[in-house]
Design a protein around this motif. Structure first.
Motif, PDB file in Angstrom:
ATOM      1  N   LEU A  16      44.547  78.947 127.082  1.00 30.37           N
ATOM      2  CA  LEU A  16      44.188  79.275 128.456  1.00 30.37           C
ATOM      3  C   LEU A  16      44.796  80.642 128.762  1.00 30.37           C
ATOM      4  CD1 LEU A  16      42.999  78.408 131.223  1.00 30.37           C
ATOM      5  CD2 LEU A  16      45.237  77.433 131.755  1.00 30.37           C
ATOM      6  N   LYS A  17      43.951  81.581 129.192  1.00 32.80           N
ATOM      7  CA  LYS A  17      44.378  82.957 129.416  1.00 32.80           C
ATOM      8  C   LYS A  17      44.479  83.259 130.914  1.00 32.80           C
ATOM      9  CE  LYS A  17      44.187  84.316 125.029  1.00 32.80           C
ATOM     10  NZ  LYS A  17      45.341  84.886 124.284  1.00 32.80           N
ATOM     11  N   LYS A  18      45.512  83.990 131.272  1.00 28.44           N
ATOM     12  CA  LYS A  18      45.644  84.519 132.619  1.00 28.44           C
ATOM     13  C   LYS A  18      45.353  86.005 132.570  1.00 28.44           C
ATOM     14  CE  LYS A  18      48.969  85.427 136.342  1.00 28.44           C
ATOM     15  NZ  LYS A  18      50.394  85.331 136.785  1.00 28.44           N
ATOM     16  N   ILE A  19      44.457  86.460 133.433  1.00 27.72           N
ATOM     17  CA  ILE A  19      44.073  87.873 133.489  1.00 27.72           C
ATOM     18  C   ILE A  19      44.568  88.427 134.817  1.00 27.72           C
ATOM     19  CG2 ILE A  19      42.130  89.487 133.438  1.00 27.72           C
ATOM     20  CD1 ILE A  19      40.606  87.153 131.943  1.00 27.72           C
ATOM     21  N   ASP A  20      45.507  89.331 134.748  1.00 32.73           N
ATOM     22  CA  ASP A  20      46.200  89.824 135.939  1.00 32.73           C
ATOM     23  C   ASP A  20      45.977  91.326 136.083  1.00 32.73           C
ATOM     24  OD1 ASP A  20      47.870  90.435 138.002  1.00 32.73           O
ATOM     25  OD2 ASP A  20      49.699  89.665 137.097  1.00 32.73           O
ATOM     26  N   PRO A  21      44.954  91.737 136.871  1.00 34.36           N
ATOM     27  CA  PRO A  21      44.733  93.166 137.099  1.00 34.36           C
ATOM     28  C   PRO A  21      45.831  93.712 138.009  1.00 34.36           C
ATOM     29  CG  PRO A  21      42.792  91.856 137.662  1.00 34.36           C
ATOM     30  CD  PRO A  21      43.945  90.921 137.551  1.00 34.36           C
ATOM     31  N   ASN A  22      46.427  94.808 137.607  1.00 37.95           N
ATOM     32  CA  ASN A  22      47.498  95.414 138.406  1.00 37.95           C
ATOM     33  C   ASN A  22      47.294  96.918 138.428  1.00 37.95           C
ATOM     34  OD1 ASN A  22      49.801  96.035 139.776  1.00 37.95           O
ATOM     35  ND2 ASN A  22      51.212  95.520 138.124  1.00 37.95           N
ATOM     36  N   GLY A  23      46.544  97.380 139.434  1.00 41.97           N
ATOM     37  CA  GLY A  23      46.250  98.809 139.510  1.00 41.97           C
ATOM     38  C   GLY A  23      45.329  99.224 138.386  1.00 41.97           C
ATOM     39  N   THR A  24      45.778 100.141 137.559  1.00 41.16           N
ATOM     40  CA  THR A  24      44.962 100.650 136.447  1.00 41.16           C
ATOM     41  C   THR A  24      45.188  99.856 135.167  1.00 41.16           C
ATOM     42  OG1 THR A  24      46.699 102.254 135.915  1.00 41.16           O
ATOM     43  CG2 THR A  24      44.942 102.979 137.400  1.00 41.16           C
ATOM     44  N   THR A  25      46.098  98.900 135.186  1.00 45.80           N
ATOM     45  CA  THR A  25      46.383  98.111 133.990  1.00 45.80           C
ATOM     46  C   THR A  25      45.927  96.675 134.178  1.00 45.80           C
ATOM     47  OG1 THR A  25      48.594  97.491 134.734  1.00 45.80           O
ATOM     48  CG2 THR A  25      48.393  99.543 133.498  1.00 45.80           C
ATOM     49  N   ILE A  26      45.750  95.972 133.069  1.00 46.19           N
ATOM     50  CA  ILE A  26      45.400  94.550 133.106  1.00 46.19           C
ATOM     51  C   ILE A  26      46.328  93.821 132.147  1.00 46.19           C
ATOM     52  CG2 ILE A  26      43.631  92.823 132.625  1.00 46.19           C
ATOM     53  CD1 ILE A  26      41.529  94.843 133.364  1.00 46.19           C
ATOM     54  N   LYS A  27      47.023  92.846 132.657  1.00 43.67           N
ATOM     55  CA  LYS A  27      47.941  92.071 131.829  1.00 43.67           C
ATOM     56  C   LYS A  27      47.289  90.747 131.449  1.00 43.67           C
ATOM     57  CE  LYS A  27      52.571  89.999 131.824  1.00 43.67           C
ATOM     58  NZ  LYS A  27      53.804  89.743 132.621  1.00 43.67           N
ATOM     59  N   ILE A  28      47.254  90.467 130.149  1.00 41.79           N
ATOM     60  CA  ILE A  28      46.703  89.217 129.641  1.00 41.79           C
ATOM     61  C   ILE A  28      47.854  88.380 129.095  1.00 41.79           C
ATOM     62  CG2 ILE A  28      45.005  88.140 128.129  1.00 41.79           C
ATOM     63  CD1 ILE A  28      43.700  90.101 129.982  1.00 41.79           C
ATOM     64  N   SER A  29      47.959  87.133 129.544  1.00 44.20           N
ATOM     65  CA  SER A  29      49.028  86.270 129.053  1.00 44.20           C
ATOM     66  C   SER A  29      48.496  84.863 128.808  1.00 44.20           C
ATOM     67  CB  SER A  29      50.192  86.236 130.051  1.00 44.20           C
ATOM     68  OG  SER A  29      49.752  85.814 131.330  1.00 44.20           O
ATOM     69  N   ASP A  30      49.219  84.108 127.995  1.00 43.38           N
ATOM     70  CA  ASP A  30      48.843  82.734 127.668  1.00 43.38           C
ATOM     71  C   ASP A  30      49.571  81.765 128.592  1.00 43.38           C
ATOM     72  OD1 ASP A  30      47.317  83.672 125.545  1.00 43.38           O
ATOM     73  OD2 ASP A  30      48.970  83.489 124.112  1.00 43.38           O
ATOM     74  N   LYS A  31      48.883  80.715 128.995  1.00 37.28           N
ATOM     75  CA  LYS A  31      49.496  79.657 129.796  1.00 37.28           C
ATOM     76  C   LYS A  31      49.816  78.462 128.896  1.00 37.28           C
ATOM     77  CE  LYS A  31      50.016  80.156 133.494  1.00 37.28           C
ATOM     78  NZ  LYS A  31      51.135  80.864 134.189  1.00 37.28           N
ATOM     79  N   GLN A  32      50.933  77.819 129.187  1.00 41.28           N
ATOM     80  CA  GLN A  32      51.378  76.711 128.358  1.00 41.28           C
ATOM     81  C   GLN A  32      50.502  75.476 128.535  1.00 41.28           C
ATOM     82  OE1 GLN A  32      53.769  76.900 126.051  1.00 41.28           O
ATOM     83  NE2 GLN A  32      53.943  79.066 126.601  1.00 41.28           N
ATOM     84  N   PRO A  33      50.150  74.794 127.431  1.00 40.25           N
ATOM     85  CA  PRO A  33      49.294  73.604 127.513  1.00 40.25           C
ATOM     86  C   PRO A  33      49.852  72.499 128.407  1.00 40.25           C
ATOM     87  CG  PRO A  33      49.467  74.379 125.247  1.00 40.25           C
ATOM     88  CD  PRO A  33      50.448  75.174 126.041  1.00 40.25           C
ATOM     89  N   LYS A  34      51.182  72.433 128.555  1.00 35.52           N
ATOM     90  CA  LYS A  34      51.788  71.392 129.378  1.00 35.52           C
ATOM     91  C   LYS A  34      52.135  71.888 130.781  1.00 35.52           C
ATOM     92  CE  LYS A  34      53.697  68.737 125.507  1.00 35.52           C
ATOM     93  NZ  LYS A  34      54.919  68.136 124.912  1.00 35.52           N
ATOM     94  N   GLY A  35      51.711  73.102 131.094  1.00 32.23           N
ATOM     95  CA  GLY A  35      52.024  73.678 132.396  1.00 32.23           C
ATOM     96  C   GLY A  35      51.072  73.226 133.481  1.00 32.23           C
ATOM     97  N   PHE A  36      51.405  73.594 134.723  1.00 35.52           N
ATOM     98  CA  PHE A  36      50.602  73.177 135.866  1.00 35.52           C
ATOM     99  C   PHE A  36      49.234  73.840 135.879  1.00 35.52           C
ATOM    100  CE2 PHE A  36      54.363  71.332 137.881  1.00 35.52           C
ATOM    101  CZ  PHE A  36      53.790  70.230 138.473  1.00 35.52           C
ATOM    102  N   THR A  37      49.151  75.114 135.502  1.00 32.16           N
ATOM    103  CA  THR A  37      47.851  75.799 135.535  1.00 32.16           C
ATOM    104  C   THR A  37      46.852  75.103 134.624  1.00 32.16           C
ATOM    105  OG1 THR A  37      48.940  77.908 135.998  1.00 32.16           O
ATOM    106  CG2 THR A  37      46.671  78.003 135.229  1.00 32.16           C
TER     107      THR A  37
END
Length: 398
Positions: free
Chosen positions: A348-369
């Motif tokens: 599960l990927k989180k896509i976080d646009p922040n101004g001119t950059t985009i941060k991609i991170s993984d969410k934990q399988p046992k997490g709330f998201t």
């Protein structure tokens, strides 16, 4: 739910903390005096096997391999010292009317679906849907307030300040008729203690040296411990005896999703999302997922963005071909859009646009998201679909 919805959360994160005159630190607590605690400290569970093995191997005590687990041990011991002092303090302070038992002072652990409980680690935890929402180092009540306790040996208190917001929001929902306050206990090495919110009372103690404590734990079988000192008093309560209003994580999420669609011909009620009525839920959920957008429409949002990590995600097979759209409240109290997608047979990927950059991170399988996405897959209907124009409009209104 009605009480929760009508309650307005006000957090003054930049104001100076106000020390409650009825809660004055004692010399015994300030000095972390162990002599008055009998041997109760050694009846708590500690994870020391790894630390002791590192000591036996003569691992460099300045190395990250050693500092991590050793710091965790110091934090656990400090929390238990403060708790043992607090239970004694509560019995001599008439201002405190109820004090919640935990650790070896009680043995009533339960695995309940929703509500407060003492977990297998003997900690005070609030759960919803069998998932931990928040943990509390200690908790006590006065005539008109509930205090939760945060005790830590960390020097940088920024992350602690952030955690407070979630705990306060949750407790304001659960106890809407009384004031929520916090007792912060830190060592004199802690920085920025004057910047805690004004519902906080700050206690500052000496720095903890655990060398002798660790030695006693190591020699536990040989150490002739005094019997555990257990107290009997009408103030001392089991967490299961404390009455709260109802808060169910996923039921509340359903209410929020339904509320943002109440206005006709409106994709998302941004006014509701920015209202004080909804404010507390950002602290509990971290973000509010408001709908989904199909992959082709999502690509249009970033057609002129050349970020390899994002392009890699877009080349992947996306579950359902959709991206979940969420509103997040930043630490600066601003609102922004973030996105989630589930890669087929992937993360599960989180896509976080922040101004001119985009941060991609993984969410934990046992997490709330992860659990939220699974829940929303069956909750969302066609009316929750968002177009490119909808998302652009939402972003502008935020």
């Amino acid at each position: 739910m009605i009480l929760a919805q009508n309650h307005l959360l006000q957090l003054s994160g930049n104001s100076m903390s106000y020390n409650d005159p009825n809660l004055k630190i004692t010399d015994e607590i300030k000095s972390l005096n162990l002599d008055v605690l009998d041997d109760n400290l050694y009846y708590y569970e500690y994870k020391t096997r790894h630390i002791l093995s590192l000591i036996d191997k003569k691992i460099d005590k300045e190395s990250s391999e050693f500092i991590g687990p050793y710091s965790s041990f110091i934090g656990a011991v400090y929390e238990n010292i403060i708790y043992e002092h607090l239970i004694r303090y509560s019995l001599t302070n008439d201002y405190i009317t109820k004090f919640i038992l935990k650790g070896p002072h009680q043995d009533n652990t339960q695995n309940i679906k929703n509500g407060f409980l003492i977990d297998p680690k003997s900690q005070i935890v609030f759960k919803s849907g069998y998932k931990d929402i928040s943990e509390f180092d200690a908790m006590f009540m006065t005539k008109d307030a509930l205090f939760f306790v945060e005790s830590t040996v960390v020097k940088n208190t920024l992350s602690l300040k952030k955690r407070l917001k979630k705990k306060v929001s949750l407790l304001k929902i659960l106890f809407p008729k009384i004031e929520i306050k916090c007792l912060i206990v830190v060592t004199k090495e802690a920085m920025g203690t004057h910047l805690f919110p004004d519902y906080c009372t700050i206690w500052t103690t000496d720095v903890l040296n655990v060398t002798k404590i660790l030695s006693k734990i190591k020699e536990n079988k040989k150490h002739n411990k005094k019997p555990f000192k257990r107290y009997q008093h009408k103030k001392l309560k089991q967490i299961y005896d404390i009455q709260t209003t109802s808060f169910k994580y996923f039921s509340t999420m359903r209410w929020i999703i339904n509320s943002i669609k109440k206005r006709k011909n409106t994709a998302v009620d941004v006014g509701f999302l920015k209202s004080k009525q909804t404010d507390m839920y950002y602290e509990i959920y971290g973000k509010i997922i408001v709908g989904y957008i199909h992959q082709d429409q999502f690509k249009k949002l970033f057609f002129d963005t050349k970020v390899e990590a994002l392009e890699k995600v877009l080349r992947s097979k996306i579950e359902g071909g959709i991206f979940y759209v969420a509103v997040e409240k930043t630490y600066q109290e601003n609102f922004q859009l973030i996105y989630f997608c589930k890669i087929i047979d992937g993360k599960l990927k989180k896509i976080d646009p922040n101004g001119t950059t985009i941060k991609i991170s993984d969410k934990q399988p046992k997490g709330f998201t992860y659990s939220e996405i699974k829940f929303l897959k069956y909750l969302f209907q066609d009316k929750h679909e968002l177009s490119f124009d909808d998302v652009v409009k939402i972003k502008k209104e935020l």
